[in-house]
Design an enzyme around this catalytic site. Structure first.
Site, PDB file in Angstrom:
ATOM      1  N   HIS A  39       5.677  25.582  -8.021  1.00  0.00           N
ATOM      2  CA  HIS A  39       4.708  26.656  -7.773  1.00  0.00           C
ATOM      3  C   HIS A  39       3.901  26.359  -6.519  1.00  0.00           C
ATOM      4  O   HIS A  39       3.541  25.210  -6.256  1.00  0.00           O
ATOM      5  CB  HIS A  39       3.790  26.852  -8.979  1.00  0.00           C
ATOM      6  CG  HIS A  39       2.844  25.714  -9.247  1.00  0.00           C
ATOM      7  ND1 HIS A  39       1.571  25.656  -8.718  1.00  0.00           N
ATOM      8  CD2 HIS A  39       2.986  24.588 -10.007  1.00  0.00           C
ATOM      9  CE1 HIS A  39       0.963  24.560  -9.132  1.00  0.00           C
ATOM     10  NE2 HIS A  39       1.792  23.890  -9.913  1.00  0.00           N
ATOM     11  N   ASP A  70      -0.153  18.986  -6.329  1.00  0.00           N
ATOM     12  CA  ASP A  70      -0.026  20.049  -7.337  1.00  0.00           C
ATOM     13  C   ASP A  70      -0.063  21.408  -6.639  1.00  0.00           C
ATOM     14  O   ASP A  70      -1.104  22.034  -6.556  1.00  0.00           O
ATOM     15  CB  ASP A  70      -1.168  19.934  -8.343  1.00  0.00           C
ATOM     16  CG  ASP A  70      -1.061  20.945  -9.473  1.00  0.00           C
ATOM     17  OD1 ASP A  70       0.055  21.440  -9.712  1.00  0.00           O
ATOM     18  OD2 ASP A  70      -2.095  21.242 -10.094  1.00  0.00           O
ATOM     19  N   GLU A 130       0.978  29.593 -11.367  1.00  0.00           N
ATOM     20  CA  GLU A 130       1.243  28.671 -12.470  1.00  0.00           C
ATOM     21  C   GLU A 130      -0.050  28.180 -13.091  1.00  0.00           C
ATOM     22  O   GLU A 130      -0.124  27.951 -14.307  1.00  0.00           O
ATOM     23  CB  GLU A 130       2.059  27.483 -11.949  1.00  0.00           C
ATOM     24  CG  GLU A 130       2.441  26.455 -13.019  1.00  0.00           C
ATOM     25  CD  GLU A 130       1.434  25.321 -13.186  1.00  0.00           C
ATOM     26  OE1 GLU A 130       1.591  24.520 -14.111  1.00  0.00           O
ATOM     27  OE2 GLU A 130       0.469  25.251 -12.391  1.00  0.00           O
ATOM     28  N   GLU A 131      -1.072  28.017 -12.269  1.00  0.00           N
ATOM     29  CA  GLU A 131      -2.290  27.343 -12.706  1.00  0.00           C
ATOM     30  C   GLU A 131      -3.011  28.074 -13.829  1.00  0.00           C
ATOM     31  O   GLU A 131      -3.681  27.447 -14.645  1.00  0.00           O
ATOM     32  CB  GLU A 131      -3.246  27.154 -11.526  1.00  0.00           C
ATOM     33  CG  GLU A 131      -2.721  26.244 -10.427  1.00  0.00           C
ATOM     34  CD  GLU A 131      -2.610  24.793 -10.875  1.00  0.00           C
ATOM     35  OE1 GLU A 131      -3.068  24.473 -11.990  1.00  0.00           O
ATOM     36  OE2 GLU A 131      -2.059  23.980 -10.117  1.00  0.00           O
ATOM     37  N   GLU A 190       6.491  19.179 -10.496  1.00  0.00           N
ATOM     38  CA  GLU A 190       5.085  19.441 -10.807  1.00  0.00           C
ATOM     39  C   GLU A 190       4.236  18.260 -10.363  1.00  0.00           C
ATOM     40  O   GLU A 190       4.758  17.207  -9.980  1.00  0.00           O
ATOM     41  CB  GLU A 190       4.953  19.682 -12.322  1.00  0.00           C
ATOM     42  CG  GLU A 190       3.585  20.073 -12.831  1.00  0.00           C
ATOM     43  CD  GLU A 190       3.013  21.290 -12.145  1.00  0.00           C
ATOM     44  OE1 GLU A 190       2.379  21.089 -11.094  1.00  0.00           O
ATOM     45  OE2 GLU A 190       3.181  22.414 -12.638  1.00  0.00           O
ATOM     46  N   HIS A 213      -6.685  18.214  -9.167  1.00  0.00           N
ATOM     47  CA  HIS A 213      -7.442  19.470  -9.075  1.00  0.00           C
ATOM     48  C   HIS A 213      -8.764  19.315  -8.320  1.00  0.00           C
ATOM     49  O   HIS A 213      -9.668  20.132  -8.495  1.00  0.00           O
ATOM     50  CB  HIS A 213      -7.705  20.062 -10.461  1.00  0.00           C
ATOM     51  CG  HIS A 213      -6.513  20.775 -11.030  1.00  0.00           C
ATOM     52  ND1 HIS A 213      -6.537  21.412 -12.254  1.00  0.00           N
ATOM     53  CD2 HIS A 213      -5.260  20.966 -10.544  1.00  0.00           C
ATOM     54  CE1 HIS A 213      -5.355  21.945 -12.506  1.00  0.00           C
ATOM     55  NE2 HIS A 213      -4.558  21.687 -11.473  1.00  0.00           N
TER      56      HIS A 213
END
Length: 950
Positions: free
Chosen positions: A149, A161, A193-194, A219, A293
């Site tokens: 993604h 990510d 995706e998140e 991922e 993140h």
């Protein structure tokens, strides 16, 4: 000289045991270091793929371009990344007639369906996936899907990510566009995706999803290191990985068990693919989680080596599946798998492991029991029952006492410096492991001083085997009850098997020595003299004493576990005819000189068996230590920073450290009383050092920061203040930091904190007003967000009171891509909303119904310039939901609408001034300590909420 050297080398003495133990730990440490560093030195030039060096450089450049700015689904920069990828992919496709491209954004693909992650949830999603197909030479073969993604979260550049996954797919696409595969390949560069795995959901509605049977999902749930095989569908796919990935394989079914049990909070697109029948591989970066993140998920904090590891792993897998025939005799049983230092990869069926567990749990105890019976029958006439119990209770007493001490230390550590694990797990683990082994060493050595004994190690090994048998039995039952998904127990299987085998070897030695001793006694009659010893260590004995000077009659007592006779004989010093006897004696006498022995070979056989301790040590300690340490280290490495995510995780991780310290030292305990002074002091120094560090070090650093979550909320029902919400672990970290902000101090703002569930804390204060959009005048909340009820027939006189109620709501939002509607069900057992309709600007609509009802609707659109959502809602009157109890005046539907904005690192032009979009977040980033990192709390950094009644 050489004979003396061999004698000293193979005796059971403190120096030899200590050297072997230290060599074991040194070897494990070197392998650990090699495992963590070797992948950095495996370069693309060493790969069998000739175009690898150039493709990796291209991938790194693509990664730099993709992560130039923050690009969550709710940002305009998400479109920039989409367009960048589409241009790259179309350029590749133009070079090959086998490549086809499908852009969901251009094709206006959207879905409205049930949300599998929310009970009663529905989701509307406009997809901007880029799907690519490379036609295989043999179209009859089931295809392979490769997925990653390209969206991120609002607080992350998304390098790991999932930028590295995306650029790896670009490189693989480039390669196979020039080298047509045997099998059709489909690439899904998916978006969003998140926040719901929606890109994968949308792909399963794409026609090309019917072409694929296998999937490789890339991922990132960390920011670097090696890419691990998190999970795989079954043992057949695990075998594919084993056969395909020959360079630096890295995978462990411990992670897979964590997903099965829900121990890992994150999810990946792999879940969607697997639930739709695809089989394959979930490959991801997994550490460090406190940078995941956050702004540090960027190119600055990762490396080409990490990128190449993921790229190369995915490439090897793709090459094998795309080129090689795959056996159709599939085994769908979950797999047990692990790698050994990146050199070898092992996999087997969990059902096969279960069968082996059953065999091991029965056969090894039966063998040991038979040897126990034989040994007992040989020595019962001269057996000291009281002393046997004295030997048998040594380890249980030592173990129990040390266990209590260890639990006390663990509780003291976890209460005094709870989050030290977030900084690193090895220091607390070493502290507890060394304490446990030191405590047992002191207690067992004290017992040995009071009452010296022979062959304590075999008795202790048997007791450790019994303990691990119980653990293995419990794990085997869990494996069976979980339908063979409890795939992380291989370490316990190995631990029990090897410890039990070492104990059996000791029992075999007892029996063999007992047989020869009995023959010796029969031949000698009453001529045997009692065995004497001072019970001292071999270092205190002199090499001039010959082994054969101990007459064969001494062998009578060698099978006994009775106390050593401390009375002296004519020879003041004797060598034990037991485990402390020399392997070779000086000037061995002839048979004629030994009237009680008819065969000198029997004496030599006993002498060899007397050195079974070294074989027992080599079986029980090195391999089990390596395997158990590998399991404990992987588990803690993945979970240690989850202690920042809740009190439950904190308890679980500290318990894992506690158990890890015990499991690491279990195989060593039978030999602990034989440590020499230097080894004991080494353990003491290690314990004192690591324990001091655990108490004195700060739990958070710039490299291992405190991770907190941010959101700013405007609740229109409560006013127009923009309330900053900062979430983190309870512990007094947040409030002092927020009270030190310039805006809080200058404007005398209050910072109030409240406890949340699971040991979390939320602190709030009134922050700077956000500026999410351009405007020629000062922006008000109404300029950004408003609700309008277009229609509502609740009070229509023509509607029967039993008929469903229909309403249409218009959500007016600017610069927005996502909102959520919550339907509240006060005083009702069942959700009243049964039908939802999403209307489009071209007068078309999507509709979804449910007899179970809806509690939530998520809306995701692509067009920032489309300033409204129109949603039709149908719900049942309460008279149909309350078992005939009429409540005519209470048919309104309570609902809440929340919309999200995900951009902060840019400016808006407001009333002629350039203003930052989210100055409250800028202030936090500017003035927070370096050991604090920020992630998003919600789908966006800014949320606006309003509750209404229909």
């Amino acid at each position: 000289m050489f004979v003396d050297f061999l004698r000293s080398l193979f005796r059971l003495r403190k120096t030899n045991v200590s050297i072997l133990l230290l060599l074991t730990y040194l070897t494990v440490g070197l392998i650990y270091f090699y495992d963590h560093e070797h992948y950095k030195h495996v370069t693309p030039e060493q790969s069998r793929f000739k175009d690898a060096p150039q493709l990796v450089e291209d991938a790194w450049l693509n990664l730099q371009n993709i992560t130039y700015s923050y690009h969550p689904y709710f940002s305009r920069d998400n479109n920039r990344v989409h367009d960048y990828l589409l241009n790259k992919i179309e350029a590749i496709a133009q070079r090959s007639v086998h490549v086809s491209v499908s852009d969901d954004a251009s094709n206006n693909r959207s879905v409205l369906l049930r949300n599998s992650f929310v009970d009663g949830g529905a989701v509307y999603f406009e997809s901007s996936n880029i799907v690519v197909k490379i036609e295989g030479k043999n179209t009859d073969l089931p295809g392979l899907l490769l997925s990653a993604h390209y969206d991120g979260v609002p607080t992350s550049h998304g390098a790991t990510d999932d930028g590295k996954g995306v650029v790896s797919l670009l490189g693989i696409l480039d390669h196979y566009s020039r080298h047509q595969p045997e099998r059709t390949l489909v690439f899904n560069f998916n978006n969003n995706e998140e926040f719901g795995l929606l890109g994968a959901v949308a792909f399963m509605e794409h026609p090309w999803s019917k072409l694929v049977h296998y999937v490789i999902n890339l991922e990132g749930t960390g920011i670097g290191g090696k890419a691990v095989l998190f999970r795989t569908s079954d043992v057949s796919t695990a075998k594919i990985y084993q056969n395909a990935v020959k360079s630096n394989p890295f995978g462990n079914s411990l992670f897979q068990q964590g997903f099965y049990e829900g121990g890992v909070g994150s999810e990946t697109d792999y879940r969607i693919y697997e639930s739709n029948g695809l089989r394959g591989f979930d490959i991801a970066f997994y550490k460090p989680r406190d940078l995941y993140h956050t702004t540090k998920d960027s190119v600055q904090y990762t490396s080409r080596e990490a990128l190449w590891h993921m790229f190369h792993t995915a490439w090897q897998l793709t090459e094998y599946i795309a080129r090689e025939p795959i056996d159709n005799d599939d085994d769908f049983t979950p797999a047990v798998f692990f790698d050994v230092a990146g050199l070898f990869f092992f996999s087997t069926s969990s059902k096969t492991l279960f069968k082996w567990c059953c065999v091991i749990l029965v056969v090894l105890p039966v063998i040991a029991f038979n040897f126990d019976v034989i040994s007992f029958s040989q020595k019962r006439s001269s057996y000291n029952q009281r002393h046997r119990w004295g030997v048998s209770i040594r380890l249980p007493l030592s173990f129990a006492s040390s266990l209590l001490l260890l639990r006390f230390t663990e509780r003291l550590l976890s209460s005094h410096n709870t989050f030290i694990l977030s900084r690193g797990h090895l220091t607390p683990l070493i502290a507890l492991a060394t304490e446990f082994i030191l405590s047992n060493y002191l207690i067992l050595s004290f017992f040995e001083y009071l009452l010296p004994t022979r062959d304590f190690k075999t008795t202790a090994l048997r007791q450790v085997a019994i303990l691990t048998w119980i653990v293995l039995f419990v794990c085997t039952m869990k494996l069976y009850k979980s339908e063979y998904k409890y795939t992380g127990i291989y370490g316990i299987v190995i631990l029990y098997s090897f410890v039990s085998l070492a104990g059996i070897i000791g029992l075999f030695g007892r029996v063999l020595k007992g047989n020869i001793s009995r023959e010796s006694t029969d031949n000698k009659g009453d001529s045997s003299r009692p065995y004497g010893s001072h019970g001292v260590d071999e270092e205190q004995q002199r090499s001039g004493t010959s082994a054969i000077e101990e007459s064969a009659g001494n062998l009578e007592d060698s099978n006994n576990e009775g106390p050593l006779d401390v009375s002296t004989t004519n020879n003041s010093e004797h060598i034990d005819a037991e485990e402390r006897a020399p392997l070779l004696g000086s000037n061995p006498p002839s048979v004629a000189d030994q009237p009680g022995i008819t065969n000198t070979l029997k004496i030599k056989a006993v002498s060899v068996v007397n050195y079974d301790w070294s074989l027992q040590f080599l079986i029980a300690v090195p391999i089990t230590t390596f395997i158990v340490f590998g399991c404990v280290d992987l588990g803690l490495d993945a979970l240690k920073q989850t202690i920042q995510e809740g009190a439950v995780a904190t308890v679980h991780v500290w318990n894992l450290v506690f158990l890890g310290g015990i499991l690491l030292t279990l195989p060593v305990l039978p030999f602990a009383y034989k440590f020499n002074y230097l080894t004991a002091m080494s353990f003491l120094v290690a314990f004192a050092t690591t324990l001091s560090l655990c108490f004195l070090q700060s739990p958070f650093t710039e490299g291992a920061p405190l991770k907190v979550r941010f959101s700013q909320e405007i609740n229109i029902n409560n006013g127009t203040d923009a309330i900053v919400n900062v979430y983190g672990r309870k512990g007094g970290f947040l409030q002092p930091m927020l009270q030190d902000l310039p805006s809080v101090k200058q404007m005398s703002k209050d910072v109030w904190c409240q406890d949340e569930l699971n040991g979390m804390e939320r602190c709030l204060y009134v922050g700077y007003q956000p500026n999410p959009l351009d405007s020629q005048r000062p922006v008000s909340t109404e300029d950004i967000f408003s609700l309008k009820v277009v229609s509502n027939d609740k009070n229509d006189h023509d509607r029967s009171r039993y008929a469903p109620i229909n309403a249409e709501l218009e959500i007016n939002v600017r610069e927005n891509r996502g909102c959520t509607l919550w339907f509240k069900n006060q005083h009702l057992d069942r959700p009243p909303v049964r039908q939802l309709t999403v209307r489009h600007s071209d007068n078309t609509s999507d509709l979804i119904k449910s007899s179970q009802g809806f509690t939530q609707l998520q809306l995701h659109k692509l067009d920032f310039d489309q300033q409204k959502y129109r949603v039709g809602i149908q719900w049942l009157p309460k008279i149909l939901l309350m078992d005939g109890q009429e409540d005519e005046d209470n048919d309104q539907l309570d609902m809440q609408v929340t919309c999200y904005w995900g951009e902060y690192d840019s400016e808006s032009l407001v009333n002629g001034q350039h203003l930052r979009k989210l100055p409250a977040f800028d202030e936090l980033l500017q003035y927070s300590p370096l050991n604090v990192s920020y992630a998003n709390r919600d789908r966006g950094l800014l949320t606006i909420t309003q509750s209404i009644e229909l």
